[in-house]
Write a protein that holds these residues in place. Sequence first.
Motif, PDB file in Angstrom:
ATOM      1  N   ILE A 282      -5.367   3.160   0.157  1.00  0.00           N
ATOM      2  CA  ILE A 282      -4.466   3.835  -0.792  1.00  0.00           C
ATOM      3  C   ILE A 282      -5.030   5.169  -1.300  1.00  0.00           C
ATOM      4  O   ILE A 282      -4.384   6.215  -1.176  1.00  0.00           O
TER       5      ILE A 282
ATOM      6  N   ALA B 127       3.110   7.353   4.707  1.00  0.00           N
ATOM      7  CA  ALA B 127       2.138   6.296   4.420  1.00  0.00           C
ATOM      8  C   ALA B 127       2.418   5.061   5.276  1.00  0.00           C
ATOM      9  O   ALA B 127       1.507   4.460   5.843  1.00  0.00           O
TER      10      ALA B 127
ATOM     11  N   THR C 255       0.840  -1.209   0.000  1.00  0.00           N
ATOM     12  CA  THR C 255       0.000   0.000   0.000  1.00  0.00           C
ATOM     13  C   THR C 255       0.874   1.257   0.000  1.00  0.00           C
ATOM     14  O   THR C 255       0.608   2.194  -0.751  1.00  0.00           O
ATOM     15  N   SER C 256       1.940   1.269   0.812  1.00  0.00           N
ATOM     16  CA  SER C 256       2.806   2.455   0.844  1.00  0.00           C
ATOM     17  C   SER C 256       3.492   2.667  -0.499  1.00  0.00           C
ATOM     18  O   SER C 256       3.641   3.809  -0.954  1.00  0.00           O
TER      19      SER C 256
ATOM     20  N   ALA D 132       2.332   1.742  -3.440  1.00  0.00           N
ATOM     21  CA  ALA D 132       1.327   2.238  -4.389  1.00  0.00           C
ATOM     22  C   ALA D 132       1.033   3.715  -4.133  1.00  0.00           C
ATOM     23  O   ALA D 132       0.961   4.520  -5.071  1.00  0.00           O
ATOM     24  N   ILE D 133       0.881   4.075  -2.850  1.00  0.00           N
ATOM     25  CA  ILE D 133       0.621   5.484  -2.519  1.00  0.00           C
ATOM     26  C   ILE D 133       1.757   6.363  -3.029  1.00  0.00           C
ATOM     27  O   ILE D 133       1.536   7.411  -3.651  1.00  0.00           O
TER      28      ILE D 133
ATOM     29  N   TRP E 272      -7.947  -0.420  -1.540  1.00  0.00           N
ATOM     30  CA  TRP E 272      -8.260   0.856  -2.199  1.00  0.00           C
ATOM     31  C   TRP E 272      -8.591   1.926  -1.166  1.00  0.00           C
ATOM     32  O   TRP E 272      -8.181   3.074  -1.303  1.00  0.00           O
TER      33      TRP E 272
ATOM     34  N   VAL F 260      -3.155   9.682  -1.516  1.00  0.00           N
ATOM     35  CA  VAL F 260      -2.253  10.085  -2.608  1.00  0.00           C
ATOM     36  C   VAL F 260      -2.270  11.598  -2.847  1.00  0.00           C
ATOM     37  O   VAL F 260      -1.594  12.079  -3.743  1.00  0.00           O
TER      38      VAL F 260
END
Lengths: 298, 319
Positions: A165, A227, A99-100, A102-103, A162, A169
């Motif tokens: 995330i 994140a 997740t981090s 992707a963020i 989701w 952003v």
Amino acid sequence: MATQTLTRPAPHTAGAAAARKPRRKITAGKAAVTAVAALLAVLWLVPFAWATVTAFKSETDAAAPKVSWIPPSGFTADAFVKVFQDGNIPLWTWNSLYTSAAITAITLVISALVAYALSRIDFRGKKVLMTVIIASIIIPPPVLMIPLFYQMVALHMIDTAWAVILPQVIHPAMVFVLKKFFDQIPRELEEAAVMDGASRMRIFIQVILPLSRPILAAVAIFVFISAWNNFLWPFISTNDGSILTLPVGLQTIKSAYGIQYAQNMASALLAALPLILVFLFFQRQIIKGVATTGLAGT
Amino acid sequence: MSSLATSSRSAERTASSSPTRTRPQPGPAPSRQARDNLTGWGFAAPFLAFFLVFLVWPILYGLFMSLTGKSLTGANDNLIGLANYAEALADADMWRSLGNTLYFTVISTVPLVIVALIMAALLNVGLPAQWLWRLSYFAPYLLASTVVSLFFTWMYNPQLGLINDSLAKIGLPKVAWLNDPNVAMWAIVIATLWWTVGFNFLLYLAAMQNIPHQHYEAASLDGAGAWRQFFSITLPQLAPTTVMIVLLQILASLKIFDQVYQMTAGGPSGSTRPVVQYIFETGFTGYRLGYSAAVSYIFFGLIVIVSVMQFVITRRRSA
């Protein structure tokens, strides 16, 4: 400096002595400075040391009323073995990692694109956009938690990655940091590409981005750390044990393990380890990154 | 700054409208302005999409919610005007939590700035093994709040904790760190100091290393000692940085939630419960979304006031 003093001709010895005196004072001062700095460093390292010692104790020794740095029944890695057998920490580490990542990736792409437009393209409404983005820096995330939660319920995203995330952003301050950096890149560097008829996107990717590596790294570091360590929003938006991030998972451990102090500390240390390792390897970049993004963005 | 922007903008204009463009445009070339509008908003679009959906919409929707009786049980979605705000302003628990937040902000900002300054000043003298010092002071900042809370809850343990044991060894009475309403907030401050001072420390260190060496050389020629130099050169040169760090720290401290929630859950008897936790609890445990949205906006108002102060102060400084 010492050699300079030594090679000075005889007539200057008086002056040399005078010059030496304050230097001795500085060494005394330096010793005091070192002592205070060391005292602070020890104070700052004690929580790590105490957590480590506790994590390598047996549960019986950890809960013994007599506090000991060297446990009576010796050190053991039992707590770590138990934590690994539970399997949650590796899973949560993985959840935090992807997740981090992707963020960080999404933040970098969308922020760099808008920052480039704000820095280089003369489009209608640019000033308004810039003002709105800068103004939004002051919105504190806790103010968003109630409506955002409700929105995520409506989008059926609660308890999915989701939910963790997507709302993380948006970093208006980082847009500002990137824009300021792009502003300083000389226009001449782009002109050759413009002459060749290169599109904006090609100029952005082939000219601007390669020149912006240091600031992109700084922003990436800042976004990743925040994140990775974020607690409030993932805590609100996830509940299912298989989707939790490390900080949120640890909170559930506290109640699950109760008074199993060694396992508590082993889990905490395992959660702390990844970023500490990354820091050891990329210390220079991280320190520079934090120093540049820390003040510039606000 | 603005003059720089205009000059470079005109440079760009001349560059791209230069007649040496080799590649032909497909179809009738749109006017340059129209094309710039399109590419500009095109570049902004991805960010803007997230910005609108996950920031602008919730902030507006939250404002709307605060005017309704909305609850998680879905009972009452009707507009009730400012009733939530009126209730909040008369809510003793709300004021108490707001007071706790302000109290924490005051008693945490002071040490978080001063200790950071001391750390940076010590290292700036030029100690060997810089990386080791930086690592020790900054490493806690890399920890998640939960890790910090686990560390400190364990050290604060009244019977088995390291801190009380050390106090007992030097003959001091034991302290019920997280269980004493008069002490708990200070215990939170100590843990927070340990956790986040490294960030301010790095900002100070970077600022100190930017002070030109000539200042110090001139001062030592005049015979100023290390103390004199610190107070007559370093501190004044750091003034803008200090203002920024203080304001940033105030803004960060006002958002206090994680450590408190994890270490004391707001207790004992509400003595540490910050306003963010109050919002969290009225919303998610009390199911009163509309009411908690209203408290969110009161909190937001406080943040806006501090931010405007920051804006005015930094403006005046740069003007």
